[in-house]
Structure formats: C-alpha cells, structure tokens
Enzyme design. Structure first.
Site, PDB file in Angstrom:
ATOM      1  N   ARG A  19       0.831  -1.216   0.000  1.00  0.00           N
ATOM      2  CA  ARG A  19       0.000   0.000   0.000  1.00  0.00           C
ATOM      3  C   ARG A  19       0.869   1.272   0.000  1.00  0.00           C
ATOM      4  NH1 ARG A  19      -0.519   4.650   2.683  1.00  0.00           N
ATOM      5  NH2 ARG A  19      -0.060   3.542   4.620  1.00  0.00           N
ATOM      6  N   ASP A  20       1.544   1.546   1.119  1.00  0.00           N
ATOM      7  CA  ASP A  20       2.351   2.773   1.197  1.00  0.00           C
ATOM      8  C   ASP A  20       3.510   2.688   0.207  1.00  0.00           C
ATOM      9  OD1 ASP A  20       3.279   5.222   2.092  1.00  0.00           O
ATOM     10  OD2 ASP A  20       3.251   4.681   4.206  1.00  0.00           O
ATOM     11  N   HIS A 208       4.915   4.472  12.691  1.00  0.00           N
ATOM     12  CA  HIS A 208       4.958   4.416  11.230  1.00  0.00           C
ATOM     13  C   HIS A 208       5.926   5.515  10.781  1.00  0.00           C
ATOM     14  CE1 HIS A 208       2.803   3.987   7.213  1.00  0.00           C
ATOM     15  NE2 HIS A 208       3.327   5.199   7.072  1.00  0.00           N
ATOM     16  N   HIS A 210       8.686   7.220   8.310  1.00  0.00           N
ATOM     17  CA  HIS A 210       9.360   7.322   7.012  1.00  0.00           C
ATOM     18  C   HIS A 210      10.813   7.704   7.282  1.00  0.00           C
ATOM     19  CE1 HIS A 210       5.949   6.870   4.128  1.00  0.00           C
ATOM     20  NE2 HIS A 210       5.282   7.050   5.259  1.00  0.00           N
ATOM     21  N   CYS A 241       4.228   9.474   0.290  1.00  0.00           N
ATOM     22  CA  CYS A 241       2.842   9.918   0.159  1.00  0.00           C
ATOM     23  C   CYS A 241       2.745  10.889  -1.009  1.00  0.00           C
ATOM     24  CB  CYS A 241       2.380  10.586   1.452  1.00  0.00           C
ATOM     25  SG  CYS A 241       0.687  11.172   1.316  1.00  0.00           S
ATOM     26  N   ASN A 250       9.378   4.420   3.508  1.00  0.00           N
ATOM     27  CA  ASN A 250       9.184   4.025   4.905  1.00  0.00           C
ATOM     28  C   ASN A 250      10.454   3.391   5.447  1.00  0.00           C
ATOM     29  OD1 ASN A 250       6.386   3.682   3.504  1.00  0.00           O
ATOM     30  ND2 ASN A 250       5.935   3.667   5.697  1.00  0.00           N
TER      31      ASN A 250
HETATM   32  P1  HMG Z   1     -13.479  14.012  -2.444  1.00  0.00           P
HETATM   33  O1  HMG Z   1     -13.226  14.346  -3.871  1.00  0.00           O
HETATM   34  O2  HMG Z   1     -13.572  15.118  -1.444  1.00  0.00           O
HETATM   35  O3  HMG Z   1     -14.742  13.064  -2.334  1.00  0.00           O
HETATM   36  O4  HMG Z   1     -12.338  13.004  -2.003  1.00  0.00           O
HETATM   37  P2  HMG Z   1     -16.256  13.385  -2.417  1.00  0.00           P
HETATM   38  O5  HMG Z   1     -16.879  12.697  -1.248  1.00  0.00           O
HETATM   39  O6  HMG Z   1     -16.491  14.859  -2.612  1.00  0.00           O
HETATM   40  O7  HMG Z   1     -16.703  12.607  -3.753  1.00  0.00           O
HETATM   41  C1  HMG Z   1     -16.358  13.056  -5.056  1.00  0.00           C
HETATM   42  C2  HMG Z   1     -16.514  11.915  -6.051  1.00  0.00           C
HETATM   43  O8  HMG Z   1     -15.547  10.897  -5.744  1.00  0.00           O
HETATM   44  C3  HMG Z   1     -17.862  11.204  -6.011  1.00  0.00           C
HETATM   45  O9  HMG Z   1     -18.139  10.776  -7.336  1.00  0.00           O
HETATM   46  C4  HMG Z   1     -17.624   9.993  -5.169  1.00  0.00           C
HETATM   47  O10 HMG Z   1     -18.478   8.897  -5.454  1.00  0.00           O
HETATM   48  C5  HMG Z   1     -16.200   9.646  -5.555  1.00  0.00           C
HETATM   49  P3  HMG Z   1     -19.256  11.514  -8.198  1.00  0.00           P
HETATM   50  O11 HMG Z   1     -20.525  11.373  -7.406  1.00  0.00           O
HETATM   51  O12 HMG Z   1     -18.788  12.938  -8.307  1.00  0.00           O
HETATM   52  O13 HMG Z   1     -19.214  10.767  -9.504  1.00  0.00           O
HETATM   53  N1  HMG Z   1     -15.515   8.965  -4.436  1.00  0.00           N
HETATM   54  C6  HMG Z   1     -14.953   7.731  -4.491  1.00  0.00           C
HETATM   55  N2  HMG Z   1     -14.825   6.824  -5.474  1.00  0.00           N
HETATM   56  C7  HMG Z   1     -14.225   5.659  -5.167  1.00  0.00           C
HETATM   57  N3  HMG Z   1     -13.742   5.369  -3.935  1.00  0.00           N
HETATM   58  C8  HMG Z   1     -13.839   6.247  -2.931  1.00  0.00           C
HETATM   59  C9  HMG Z   1     -14.465   7.489  -3.206  1.00  0.00           C
HETATM   60  N4  HMG Z   1     -14.701   8.559  -2.432  1.00  0.00           N
HETATM   61  C10 HMG Z   1     -15.355   9.442  -3.193  1.00  0.00           C
HETATM   62  N5  HMG Z   1     -13.365   5.947  -1.717  1.00  0.00           N
HETATM   63  C11 HMG Z   1     -11.263  11.397  -0.591  1.00  0.00           C
HETATM   64  C12 HMG Z   1     -12.180  12.603  -0.661  1.00  0.00           C
HETATM   65  C13 HMG Z   1     -10.878  11.179   0.853  1.00  0.00           C
HETATM   66  C14 HMG Z   1     -11.995  10.196  -1.140  1.00  0.00           C
HETATM   67  C15 HMG Z   1     -10.021  11.706  -1.450  1.00  0.00           C
HETATM   68  O14 HMG Z   1      -9.428  12.842  -0.924  1.00  0.00           O
HETATM   69  C16 HMG Z   1      -9.043  10.565  -1.451  1.00  0.00           C
HETATM   70  O15 HMG Z   1      -9.248   9.524  -2.062  1.00  0.00           O
HETATM   71  N6  HMG Z   1      -7.894  10.755  -0.763  1.00  0.00           N
HETATM   72  C17 HMG Z   1      -6.921   9.687  -0.696  1.00  0.00           C
HETATM   73  C18 HMG Z   1      -5.669  10.182  -0.229  1.00  0.00           C
HETATM   74  C19 HMG Z   1      -4.670   9.044  -0.108  1.00  0.00           C
HETATM   75  O16 HMG Z   1      -4.906   7.918  -0.477  1.00  0.00           O
HETATM   76  N7  HMG Z   1      -3.480   9.398   0.429  1.00  0.00           N
HETATM   77  C20 HMG Z   1      -2.441   8.455   0.623  1.00  0.00           C
HETATM   78  C21 HMG Z   1      -2.681   7.569   1.801  1.00  0.00           C
HETATM   79  S1  HMG Z   1      -2.411   8.366   3.369  1.00  0.00           S
HETATM   80  C22 HMG Z   1      -0.724   8.131   3.664  1.00  0.00           C
HETATM   81  O17 HMG Z   1      -0.003   7.685   2.817  1.00  0.00           O
HETATM   82  C23 HMG Z   1      -0.214   8.413   5.050  1.00  0.00           C
HETATM   83  C24 HMG Z   1       0.027   7.132   5.876  1.00  0.00           C
HETATM   84  O18 HMG Z   1       0.936   6.256   5.225  1.00  0.00           O
HETATM   85  C25 HMG Z   1       0.563   7.502   7.269  1.00  0.00           C
HETATM   86  C26 HMG Z   1       1.774   8.433   7.233  1.00  0.00           C
HETATM   87  O19 HMG Z   1       2.762   8.149   6.536  1.00  0.00           O
HETATM   88  O20 HMG Z   1       1.696   9.444   7.946  1.00  0.00           O
HETATM   89  C27 HMG Z   1      -1.294   6.348   6.087  1.00  0.00           C
HETATM   90 MG    MG Z   2       3.099   6.434   5.269  1.00  0.00          MG
END
Ligand code: HMG
Ligand code: MG
Length: 306
Positions: A19-20, A208, A210, A241, A250
C-alpha cells in the site's frame, strides 16, 4: 545476538509495502505482480500485510485495481490483510471485496488534512465517524493512522497535544490501534519518546516512520523502549505519500528485522526471504531497493555465487 533490557520480547511488524510502498509509483504495476508480491510477503512470515487502498482512484491511480487485486489474492488463513478506507464509499467497496480489517487515516495538521483528504482537521472526523461505526457494525477491525506527527512541510513542527487530541479521539471512536505517522520523516528519538509518553499508555500505539532523514530506526528504538510493540515497515524501504512532496520511503522492513534479530526480539520473519522478495520487486520497479540491509545481503549473496 545481544539483548538489551527494557525492550519487548516480540514485535509485530505491520507490513505496508503493497500500500504505502506502491501508492507513489508512477508506472502502473500489473495486478498479478501485486498479488505475487503480497503472497511472497506472507510466505516470508508476515502476519499482517496492508494490501491496498479503497480511496478515490483519481487521487491514487496506482491502487485503482484494489477490488481486482483482492478478488485475485489467495488470502491465507491467520493472516490479516487490512486496507485503507477514507469514507463510506470506500467502505462499501471494501465490504464488497470481503475485507475483514480497514484503516482510516487522519491528519494531525490542517494543511495536510486539506491536501490528503480534501477537508479540514475538524471535518475529517465527519468523514471518519460513520466509516468507523459502519465497519464495527459489520464486525471489521478498524485501525487508525494519524499523520504528520512530528512536523508538516507547510506548518512546521506539530504540537504534541494536537497529535494526542486527534489520536485519542480516533481511539475513543473504537479503533483498536493508532499508528503514529511521521509522514515526512523529520522526527528524532527524543521527540518519539515524548510523543508516545504523551498518550499515557503505549498499549494501543504503533509507529509508522518514514526514513527521509535517516532517523526511522533510531526513532523505532525509542518507541520500543517506551513500550510500543507494533512497528510499520515497508519492503525494501519503498514508499511515500503522493500528497506530501517531501515524503520518501518508509522504514525498510529488512533494516528493522536486522536490528530486531540482533537484539533477540522475535518477529517470526525470515530475513533471507524478505531480502529475496525486495530484490524480486526492485527488478519489477526498475531500480534498486533503498534498504541498506537489502543492498548488503544481496551483494553478499551475489559474491558468494562467484
Ligand atoms: P473528495 O473528492 O472530497 O470526495 O475526495 P467526495 O466525497 O467529494 O466525492 C467526489 C466523487 O468521488 C464522487 O463521485 C464519489 O463517489 C467519488 P461523483 O458522485 O462525483 O461521480 N468517491 C470515491 N470513489 C471511489 N472510492 C472512494 C471514493 N470517495 C469518493 N473511496 C477522498 C475525498 C478522501 C476520497 C479523497 O481525498 C481521497 O481519495 N484521498 C486519498 C488520499 C490518499 O490515499 N493518500 C495516501 C494515503 S495516506 C498516507 O499515505 C499516510 C500514511 O501512510 C501515514 C503516514 O505516513 O503518515 C497512512
Ligand atoms: Mg506512510
């Protein structure tokens, strides 16, 4: 092997490579490669492998194949395959794929909440609360992350009480574990100790880290001394990220396991098989693993062949 007082007997390595590790890769990796990667990790002894994300496919195109991947994956009994889920749409998709454990991911800072989740520090909870409640109703386990725990590229150092505020709220909502994310790798060991201690008890905490500034292993050691027993790590040290430009890989699983083996701390992991998997993956990603242990052990294996 030389033990040190004050450290746990056993550590659970929470593997985040699929994933990450992969979420930041630009070139599309075939779903079959992802499934084989995860199965190799299971064969090497991992008991928990964060498999993919059910986030918006436009935001993280690399993981758009999460449903297909889970359908293809031969899930082994006794192994946990958690996935990231941000919202109810993601939860529905995860449930359709038969997942048993999810992880929600919150931010400790306003700016990163906006960049990563498209909502603010407070409104992120409006998104997570129904997800956590819905998942618990379906009998799923829910982990939580809090990101930017030491600092944020836009806001600078993160106040410890701000991290504890977000983290404690996630635990109160029913998450069984809280993983403290140093998303951009800026922490140092004294800060890691202070943060773990600020939670009052290390029991439900994971770390966690990095490795952007080369501090991940030192910070892990500080967390272990403070009582943490779950450590997130990524195969070969890949990862980052997409929404925090300065985030790099990481803590490498192999670097962690080398240290834990040396300290006589059990993990159940086979280091040679982990290294072989990293070398295999690096060939598919087209560049060498950044892990020092993978580099050292794979060089050694090559020179012994000559
Ligand atoms: P948004 O655009 O604000 O969502 O995204 P929305 O609720 O306004 O919806 C807009 C459209 O997106 C809609 O479609 C939804 O159905 C669709 P429409 O009606 O316009 O056709 N939609 C989706 N489709 C599929 N799957 C979904 C989904 N959600 C909405 N889940 C959202 C908000 C949170 C979804 C967006 O910002 C997002 O996907 N963010 C992901 C960010 C991400 O993955 N970041 C990396 C992971 S975090 C990380 O790496 C840190 C970590 O490792 C810890 C660390 O290192 O600190 C964990
Ligand atoms: Mg991370």
């Amino acid at each position: 092997m030389h033990k040190l007082d004050g450290l746990p007997e056993r550590v659970t390595v929470y593997e985040v490579g699929p994933r990450d590790g992969l979420q930041n890769e630009k070139a599309v990796i075939p779903v079959e490669v992802k499934a084989e990667f995860i199965d190799r990790l299971a064969a090497a002894g991992h008991t928990v492998i964060e498999t993919t994300s059910f986030v918006h496919p436009k935001w993280v195109p690399q993981l758009a194949d999460s449903g297909e991947l889970l359908a293809m994956l031969q899930r082994r009994p006794g192994i946990r395959y958690p996935v990231l889920v941000p919202n109810l749409k993601g939860l529905d998709r995860a449930l359709e794929s038969g997942v048993e454990e999810i992880a929600v991911f919150a931010s400790a800072t306003e700016t990163f909440a906006n960049r990563n989740l498209n909502r603010g520090l407070e409104s992120q909870f409006e998104m997570f609360e129904p997800v956590i409640a819905g998942a618990l109703e379906h009998g799923l386990k829910v982990r939580a992350y809090v990101s930017m725990v030491f600092g944020d590229p836009w806001e600078g150092p993160t106040p410890i009480e701000q991290v504890v505020g977000v983290g404690a709220r996630l635990l109160d909502l029913g998450c069984f574990e809280l993983s403290l994310g140093d998303t951009i790798g800026v922490g140092t060991p004294g800060h890691a100790t202070a943060l773990v201690e600020a939670f009052g008890s290390p029991e439900r905490l994971a770390v966690h880290f990095h490795d952007t500034y080369g501090q991940a292993l030192a910070n892990t050691m500080a967390a272990l001394k403070a009582g943490v027993t779950v450590v997130d790590a990524s195969t070969g040290g890949i990862g980052g990220c997409p929404f925090a430009g300065s985030a790099t890989g990481n803590l490498a699983t192999e670097d962690l396991v080398w240290m834990l083996n040396g300290l006589g701390i059990e993990t159940g992991l086979n280091l040679d098989e982990l290294v072989a998997t990293s070398v295999w993956l690096a060939e598919r990603l087209g560049r060498p693993s950044p892990s020092r242990v993978v580099q050292a052990l794979s060089q050694k294996a090559l020179s012994q062949k000559d």
